[in-house]
Design an enzyme around this catalytic site. Structure first.
Site, short mmCIF file in Angstrom:
data_model
loop_
_atom_site.label_atom_id
_atom_site.label_comp_id
_atom_site.label_asym_id
_atom_site.label_seq_id
_atom_site.Cartn_x
_atom_site.Cartn_y
_atom_site.Cartn_z
N ASP A 6 9.22 -21.39 7.15
CA ASP A 6 10.18 -21.45 8.24
C ASP A 6 11.04 -22.69 8.04
OD1 ASP A 6 11.56 -21.65 10.65
OD2 ASP A 6 9.83 -22.45 11.73
N VAL A 7 12.31 -22.49 7.66
CA VAL A 7 13.22 -23.60 7.38
C VAL A 7 14.07 -23.88 8.61
CG1 VAL A 7 15.02 -24.49 5.87
CG2 VAL A 7 13.30 -22.89 4.96
N THR A 10 15.68 -29.62 10.74
CA THR A 10 15.02 -30.92 10.60
C THR A 10 13.80 -30.85 9.68
OG1 THR A 10 15.74 -31.52 12.83
CG2 THR A 10 13.98 -32.83 11.85
N ASN A 11 12.95 -29.83 9.87
CA ASN A 11 11.72 -29.70 9.09
C ASN A 11 11.56 -28.30 8.54
OD1 ASN A 11 10.48 -32.38 9.51
ND2 ASN A 11 10.39 -31.75 11.65
N ILE A 12 10.73 -28.19 7.50
CA ILE A 12 10.33 -26.90 6.96
C ILE A 12 8.83 -26.76 7.18
CG2 ILE A 12 10.22 -25.38 4.95
CD1 ILE A 12 12.46 -26.97 3.70
N MET A 13 8.42 -25.65 7.77
CA MET A 13 7.00 -25.34 7.96
C MET A 13 6.55 -24.37 6.88
SD MET A 13 4.12 -25.30 9.88
CE MET A 13 4.37 -25.50 11.64
N ALA A 109 18.21 -16.36 11.97
CA ALA A 109 16.94 -15.71 11.62
C ALA A 109 15.80 -16.20 12.51
CB ALA A 109 16.61 -15.99 10.15
N ASP A 110 15.79 -17.50 12.81
CA ASP A 110 14.70 -18.06 13.61
C ASP A 110 14.64 -17.43 15.00
OD1 ASP A 110 17.19 -19.26 14.11
OD2 ASP A 110 16.28 -21.13 14.83
N ASP A 130 13.22 -22.26 22.40
CA ASP A 130 12.76 -22.93 21.17
C ASP A 130 13.35 -24.32 21.13
OD1 ASP A 130 11.99 -23.75 18.65
OD2 ASP A 130 12.60 -21.90 17.64
#
EC number: 2.7.1.33
Length: 273
Positions: A6-7, A10-13, A109-110, A130
């Protein structure tokens, strides 16, 4: 195992999903210049710390709101896991959810992945909040269609803007004023905490109230439902949920759950590289 990526801005999980359950999760800061080899070294070390071999990964799915990261993440999937990754939003990937908008391609997409997961877990009409770099509010009908939403600046963006634009104001943490202090600030930091935190609670409650009224039969009635469930996800969801009744449930893993469901629904369309 499925590697779900999950990009965010701020962060990528990175999460490993086995039999529908999230087994491991790791975060790294988003950097469009990071190469596939750099991802591979970092991920391999973390997996080895858990006693995992990279051959345990048999599929990869990616959702990204930062298109510049996709080339290297695809390279990671192909060379590290020897699979052709499934990319949410790419041709051939079916959400399994109608997007009831004039231009469905505009939706990040998120936001759709969160909607897929929430609809699978909770019945009825939904609002999904979110808390990310931007704070998004998305609406899913009881019948399972994505109906649109709202995008607001994330609270950290708002705080950074205040700090950078006002020379004499300090940088503060995202938190309510200390216990016993009211909304009316008795000093600069107290006033800023009230404005930032309670102001953002007001934004949440105001938007949820207006969206709920519209969903349940306002000027632009969308659904025939009688109630709306509000789901929150993202890093600050637990903090805000403790200070408002507008949020019904918190699920920090909503995005990964949605990726796992989309992968399961599209399994077979992608595979070994």
């Amino acid at each position: 195992m499925l590697l779900a990526i999950d990009v965010g801005n701020t962060n990528i999980m990175f999460a490993l999903v086995a039999d529908g359950e999230i087994a491991f999760r790791w975060r790294i800061s988003t950097d469009a210049k990071r190469t596939a080899d750099e991802y591979a070294v970092w991920l391999n070390q973390l997996m080895q710390m858990q006693g995992l071999d990279r051959n345990a990964i048999d599929d990869v799915i990616i959702a990204s709101v930062v298109p510049q990261t996709l080339f290297n993440l695809r390279g990671l999937a192909r060379h590290f896991a020897n699979v052709e990754p499934m990319v949410v939003g790419a041709p051939g990937v079916d959400y399994g959810m109608p997007i009831n908008l004039p231009n469905p391609a505009e939706v990040g997409a998120d936001r759709v992945v969160n909607a897929v997961a929430a609809h699978a877990i909770w019945p009825g009409d939904l609002i999904i909040i979110d808390f990310g770099t931007a704070t998004t509010f998305d609406v899913v009908s009881a019948s399972g269609s994505y109906e649109g939403g709202v995008i607001a600046p994330g609270i950290n963006l708002s705080m950074d803007a205040l700090y950078r634009a006002a020379a004499k104001l300090p940088r503060i943490a995202v938190e309510p004023p200390s216990q016993g202090l009211g909304v009316i600030g008795k000093g600069t930091v107290h006033a800023m905490q009230s404005g930032v935190f309670w102001g953002y609670v007001g934004l949440i409650e105001g938007l949820v109230s207006r969206m709920t009224a519209e969903i349940l039969g306002g000027e632009r009635s969308l659904f025939a439902g009688q109630s709306v469930t509000v789901i929150a996800t993202g890093g600050l969801a637990p903090l805000f949920s403790r200070h408002t009744d507008a949020i019904s449930h918190v699920d920090p893993d909503l995005m990964i759950k949605g990726l796992a469901r989309i992968h399961a629904a599209n399994r077979g369309a992608f595979g070994k590289a």
